[in-house]
Design an enzyme around this catalytic site. Structure first.
Site, mmCIF file in Angstrom:
data_model
loop_
_atom_site.group_PDB
_atom_site.id
_atom_site.type_symbol
_atom_site.label_atom_id
_atom_site.label_comp_id
_atom_site.label_asym_id
_atom_site.label_seq_id
_atom_site.Cartn_x
_atom_site.Cartn_y
_atom_site.Cartn_z
ATOM 1 N N TYR A 99 53.463 -11.496 2.911
ATOM 2 C CA TYR A 99 52.076 -11.129 2.613
ATOM 3 C C TYR A 99 51.973 -9.606 2.601
ATOM 4 O O TYR A 99 52.181 -8.967 3.632
ATOM 5 C CB TYR A 99 51.161 -11.759 3.665
ATOM 6 N N LYS A 130 52.401 -13.333 -1.319
ATOM 7 C CA LYS A 130 50.992 -13.112 -1.592
ATOM 8 C C LYS A 130 50.747 -11.616 -1.609
ATOM 9 O O LYS A 130 51.117 -10.899 -0.672
ATOM 10 C CB LYS A 130 50.102 -13.766 -0.533
#
Length: 255
Positions: free
Chosen positions: A134, A158
């Protein structure tokens, strides 16, 4: 993992609390189930949108357990397991794996200039469970350098930077599933053929998010008001927007 964990729009699920500030895991899971009925394809629990830093380990597991029971088996429930240290993230990852998570999502910790040891620890703790990195430099700077991505032991990424240039750069070097975390990039992301999105605004307006990712310019424009409201005075703006549409609690622990 032979393909993407999911494709389409997933939700970075808000965590609901009662008026006394106690966790309401069943209400949170119920909200997730409604969003899935509206077309959401994956649910992230105890992530940054879910006020994870204000949750105990027991509360994280309660959220995971209730959400996994509330949504269909084909919808992956992803546990947020980011933490300031690799040791903490690995512990959270092991707990999530043992509690039935379908994957984990770990935010790169702040002031980390070499993310590989961190993600090696997460991957080891995850075992055969998919682990997603992330990148969110606005919250946890400096984030993950693009050039480091190919060497990380992760199944996907992400990216919430909202940086279109970076998204293009990632596509040049990272040939695993990508998920955007910024609603204004949905139209672009969908046109580039990336796997999907994981969004806070999907708590409020999943329909326009889904349509925008599918290539609808009008939906991308229509989503903007909800996006601005959801990010304002986080987490107050998001909680108020969810409450206005779904009648949920506005109580927060952060802010």
């Amino acid at each position: 993992m032979s393909g993407p964990l999911f494709t389409g729009v997933g939700v970075a699920l808000a965590t609901l609390f009662d008026e006394a500030g106690e966790l309401d895991a069943k209400a949170t899971a119920g909200h997730a189930a409604i969003l899935v009925e509206l077309g959401v394809r994956a649910v992230v629990v105890a992530g940054s949108t879910g006020e994870a830093s204000a949750l105990t380990s027991e509360e994280r597991l309660a959220l995971l357990t209730e959400t996994r029971k509330a949504v269909p088996a084909e919808v992956p429930v992803i546990a947020g397991t980011g933490a300031p240290s690799a040791r903490q993230a690995a512990a959270l990852t092991r707990e999530a794996r043992e509690a039935g998570a379908d994957a984990v999502l770990a935010l790169c910790p702040p002031r980390n200039n070499d993310p590989r040891p961190f993600y090696e620890a997460v991957a080891e703790a995850a075992g055969d469970l998919p682990s997603l990195a992330y990148h969110f430099p606005q919250t946890s700077p400096p984030g993950i350098p693009v050039e480091a991505l190919p060497d990380l032991p992760i199944q996907g990424l992400k990216d919430s930077s909202a940086n279109p240039e970076r998204l293009l750069a990632e596509l040049q070097v990272f040939h695993r599933p990508l998920y955007v975390g910024a609603a204004p990039l949905l139209l672009m992301a969908g046109s580039l053929g990336i796997a999907g999105a994981i969004l806070a605004v999907a708590n409020v307006d999943p329909e326009h998010a889904i349509a925008a990712f599918a290539g609808d310019p009008a939906a991308q424009q229509a989503l903007f008001a909800a996006h601005i409201r959801a990010k304002a005075r986080f987490p107050f703006g998001l909680k108020e927007a969810i409450a206005d549409r779904f009648g949920t609690s506005t109580t927060t622990r952060l802010g």
